[in-house]
Enzyme design. Sequence first.
Site, PDB file in Angstrom:
ATOM      1  N   ARG A 298      53.379   6.353  13.327  1.00  0.00           N
ATOM      2  CA  ARG A 298      52.776   7.603  13.813  1.00  0.00           C
ATOM      3  C   ARG A 298      53.803   8.736  13.777  1.00  0.00           C
ATOM      4  NH1 ARG A 298      49.867   3.667  16.174  1.00  0.00           N
ATOM      5  NH2 ARG A 298      47.822   4.033  17.092  1.00  0.00           N
TER       6      ARG A 298
ATOM      7  N   ASP B 101      56.218  -2.579   7.014  1.00  0.00           N
ATOM      8  CA  ASP B 101      55.150  -1.615   7.333  1.00  0.00           C
ATOM      9  C   ASP B 101      55.648  -0.169   7.344  1.00  0.00           C
ATOM     10  OD1 ASP B 101      53.286  -3.604   7.458  1.00  0.00           O
ATOM     11  OD2 ASP B 101      52.629  -3.173   9.520  1.00  0.00           O
TER      12      ASP B 101
ATOM     13  N   GLN C  42      42.191   1.843  14.708  1.00  0.00           N
ATOM     14  CA  GLN C  42      42.995   2.648  13.783  1.00  0.00           C
ATOM     15  C   GLN C  42      42.154   3.706  13.062  1.00  0.00           C
ATOM     16  OE1 GLN C  42      44.875  -0.278  11.271  1.00  0.00           O
ATOM     17  NE2 GLN C  42      46.353  -0.874  12.838  1.00  0.00           N
TER      18      GLN C  42
ATOM     19  N   SER D 172      40.895  -2.176  21.388  1.00  0.00           N
ATOM     20  CA  SER D 172      42.322  -1.810  21.273  1.00  0.00           C
ATOM     21  C   SER D 172      42.596  -0.396  21.792  1.00  0.00           C
ATOM     22  CB  SER D 172      42.787  -1.916  19.808  1.00  0.00           C
ATOM     23  OG  SER D 172      42.449  -3.160  19.250  1.00  0.00           O
TER      24      SER D 172
ATOM     25  N   ASP E 250      47.532  -7.700  19.758  1.00  0.00           N
ATOM     26  CA  ASP E 250      48.630  -8.358  19.030  1.00  0.00           C
ATOM     27  C   ASP E 250      49.381  -9.334  19.930  1.00  0.00           C
ATOM     28  OD1 ASP E 250      47.791  -6.764  17.001  1.00  0.00           O
ATOM     29  OD2 ASP E 250      49.540  -5.454  16.957  1.00  0.00           O
TER      30      ASP E 250
ATOM     31  N   LYS F  33      42.510  -9.071  10.669  1.00  0.00           N
ATOM     32  CA  LYS F  33      43.895  -8.584  10.616  1.00  0.00           C
ATOM     33  C   LYS F  33      44.634  -9.275   9.458  1.00  0.00           C
ATOM     34  CE  LYS F  33      43.748  -7.041  15.334  1.00  0.00           C
ATOM     35  NZ  LYS F  33      43.971  -5.616  15.488  1.00  0.00           N
TER      36      LYS F  33
ATOM     37  N   ARG G 286      42.907 -14.626  12.253  1.00  0.00           N
ATOM     38  CA  ARG G 286      43.869 -15.201  13.214  1.00  0.00           C
ATOM     39  C   ARG G 286      43.216 -16.214  14.152  1.00  0.00           C
ATOM     40  NH1 ARG G 286      47.413  -9.659  14.496  1.00  0.00           N
ATOM     41  NH2 ARG G 286      48.927 -10.038  12.834  1.00  0.00           N
TER      42      ARG G 286
ATOM     43  N   ARG H 187      52.895 -12.515  12.646  1.00  0.00           N
ATOM     44  CA  ARG H 187      52.696 -12.980  14.037  1.00  0.00           C
ATOM     45  C   ARG H 187      52.438 -14.488  14.099  1.00  0.00           C
ATOM     46  NH1 ARG H 187      53.436  -8.491  16.510  1.00  0.00           N
ATOM     47  NH2 ARG H 187      52.545  -6.617  15.600  1.00  0.00           N
TER      48      ARG H 187
ATOM     49  N   LYS I 181      57.218  -8.064   7.897  1.00  0.00           N
ATOM     50  CA  LYS I 181      56.227  -6.976   8.079  1.00  0.00           C
ATOM     51  C   LYS I 181      56.617  -6.077   9.250  1.00  0.00           C
ATOM     52  CE  LYS I 181      51.246  -6.105   8.075  1.00  0.00           C
ATOM     53  NZ  LYS I 181      50.833  -5.344   9.240  1.00  0.00           N
TER      54      LYS I 181
HETATM   55  O1  LIG Z   1      47.035   1.668  15.975  1.00  0.00           O
HETATM   56  C1  LIG Z   1      47.897   0.789  15.902  1.00  0.00           C
HETATM   57  O2  LIG Z   1      49.114   1.050  15.791  1.00  0.00           O
HETATM   58  C2  LIG Z   1      47.467  -0.627  15.953  1.00  0.00           C
HETATM   59  C3  LIG Z   1      46.240  -0.955  16.456  1.00  0.00           C
HETATM   60  C4  LIG Z   1      45.774  -2.354  16.564  1.00  0.00           C
HETATM   61  O3  LIG Z   1      44.813  -2.580  15.548  1.00  0.00           O
HETATM   62  P1  LIG Z   1      43.197  -2.564  15.814  1.00  0.00           P
HETATM   63  O4  LIG Z   1      42.841  -1.262  16.373  1.00  0.00           O
HETATM   64  O5  LIG Z   1      42.683  -2.777  14.418  1.00  0.00           O
HETATM   65  O6  LIG Z   1      42.909  -3.694  16.749  1.00  0.00           O
HETATM   66  C5  LIG Z   1      46.905  -3.361  16.394  1.00  0.00           C
HETATM   67  O7  LIG Z   1      46.394  -4.644  16.209  1.00  0.00           O
HETATM   68  C6  LIG Z   1      47.789  -2.993  15.236  1.00  0.00           C
HETATM   69  O8  LIG Z   1      48.838  -3.920  15.062  1.00  0.00           O
HETATM   70  C7  LIG Z   1      48.424  -1.649  15.470  1.00  0.00           C
HETATM   71  C1  LIG Z   2      47.329  -6.109  13.104  1.00  0.00           C
HETATM   72  C2  LIG Z   2      48.566  -5.818  12.770  1.00  0.00           C
HETATM   73  O1  LIG Z   2      48.954  -4.955  11.806  1.00  0.00           O
HETATM   74  P1  LIG Z   2      48.241  -3.677  11.142  1.00  0.00           P
HETATM   75  O2  LIG Z   2      48.980  -2.484  11.682  1.00  0.00           O
HETATM   76  O3  LIG Z   2      48.428  -3.854   9.685  1.00  0.00           O
HETATM   77  O4  LIG Z   2      46.803  -3.646  11.548  1.00  0.00           O
HETATM   78  C3  LIG Z   2      49.708  -6.490  13.459  1.00  0.00           C
HETATM   79  O5  LIG Z   2      50.851  -6.018  13.286  1.00  0.00           O
HETATM   80  O6  LIG Z   2      49.501  -7.470  14.186  1.00  0.00           O
END
Ligand SMILES: O=C(O)C1=C[C@@H](OP(=O)(O)O)[C@@H](O)[C@H](O)C1
Ligand SMILES: C=C(OP(=O)(O)O)C(=O)O
Length: 431
Positions: free
Chosen positions: A28, A50, A173, A201, A318, A345, A349, A391, A416
């Site tokens: 971000r 990442d 996201q 989330s 996570d 994901k 998982r 993970r 990652k």
């Molecule tokens: O916005 C973010 O930084 C994230 C949101 C989460 O994903 P979801 O919103 O898809 O659950 C999380 O699992 C990911 O590792 C990072």
């Molecule tokens: C879900 C994950 O990654 P991403 O940011 O690619 O969604 C993670 O890091 O567990």
Amino acid sequence: MNECLRVSPISAVRGSVSLPGSKSISNRALLLSALSDGVTEVRNLLVAEDTEMMLGALRGLGVGFEQNEDGMIVKVTGCGGAFPVKKADLFLGNAGTAMRPLASSLAFSGGEYTLDGVARMRERPIAHLVEALNALGAKISYLNEAGFPPIKIEPAFHIRGNLAHIRGDVSSQFLSGLLMAAPLLAPEEGLRIRVDGELISSPYVSLTCRLMEKFGVTVKTTEKDFLVPRARYKSPGVFEVEADASSASYFLALGALVGPLKVEGVGQDSVQGDAAFVEYLAKMGASVTRGENWIKTAPNPYAKKLHGIDADVRTIPDAAMTLAAIAPMCDGETTLRGIGSWRVKETDRIAAMEKELSKVGCKVESGEDWIRITPPEKLQSATFDTYKDHRMAMCMSLIAAGGVPVFINDPKCVAKTFPDYFTRLSTVVEN
Ligand SMILES: O=C(O)C1=C[C@@H](OP(=O)(O)O)[C@@H](O)[C@H](O)C1
Ligand SMILES: C=C(OP(=O)(O)O)C(=O)O
């Protein structure tokens, strides 16, 4: 041939461990710095796959960077939202935090782009975001299978209307991506973003809003909507990335099983939702103490073992995997609910956990969005597959704290988000 790493039985961990920067905050911060006016020095950046994906993409879009030797300090020259490069093919690996926000920020930047990733990224849904952006007037299409990357963005400049609808039940996201792009697209009166249905989330969305605030844009929230003003992002000058709370969870779990252990860089003032992981450890009976910038865990002071819990963990998607990984070493069964997003994901998982935990003798049951783990009478050693999921590798290493050696296939997949995880693990293990 794939590497296989032996992790010796872990009977005790001691001392403290400092953790790498947060993936979610790093990506971000990089994007917001790039979208800002001015130069931002981002400190304690996570150096991992990442963040390489985000950096590589921003470089490809013409954003200027200066990076110090270890890569942890980056000076980003913002382009005020107008990426200089108007045509690019971007490869984003398996980084959801790059794919979803970049799709949003590029949709109305007047350029022509393709966004793609590894094979698994091509199985990770993006339809809800594409639908939301196209409804606003973006021109995004699918190059392969409908609903999934690769996507093609064709030039669009202005949004239609002042209300966006987005779904948040598959990934937060999508909303985070739209929010970060919104100030630069919004009409004069601002853009109202409405989440249709459930938002999973959600702490990650709060994180997005907090970071936008640091870059000068305040998002107002009402019961239903996010109200984003039309505004330019302004560099805060220096931005410090907090340590990663999800990465912390592996060490916090070890501390709770065979500690005490202290993690540094993330504490009670953390902006990350996954920092709440220790509250679940406390419910399992672990002893937890916290300071501004550290957390310490130790085994249950009143019982030999932690005990299993039944919990809805949708706000810590996570770190919740870490609870599943320590369930075999607890008394009684553990049920985790609200984890439907695990299926889309890095791998499915729920299926992966079910398969791997069965190998140590657990009884594992699961449904669309839950998993139940009943510990075995006697834990068995096993060789774990990791499914290209960082993970899974880190979680399965924790089974060694049950007193058996474990074998981790493809341990390098931790790159990652935590490339030196196994090295840092070895520094806290007492022989
Ligand atoms: O916005 C973010 O930084 C994230 C949101 C989460 O994903 P979801 O919103 O898809 O659950 C999380 O699992 C990911 O590792 C990072
Ligand atoms: C879900 C994950 O990654 P991403 O940011 O690619 O969604 C993670 O890091 O567990």
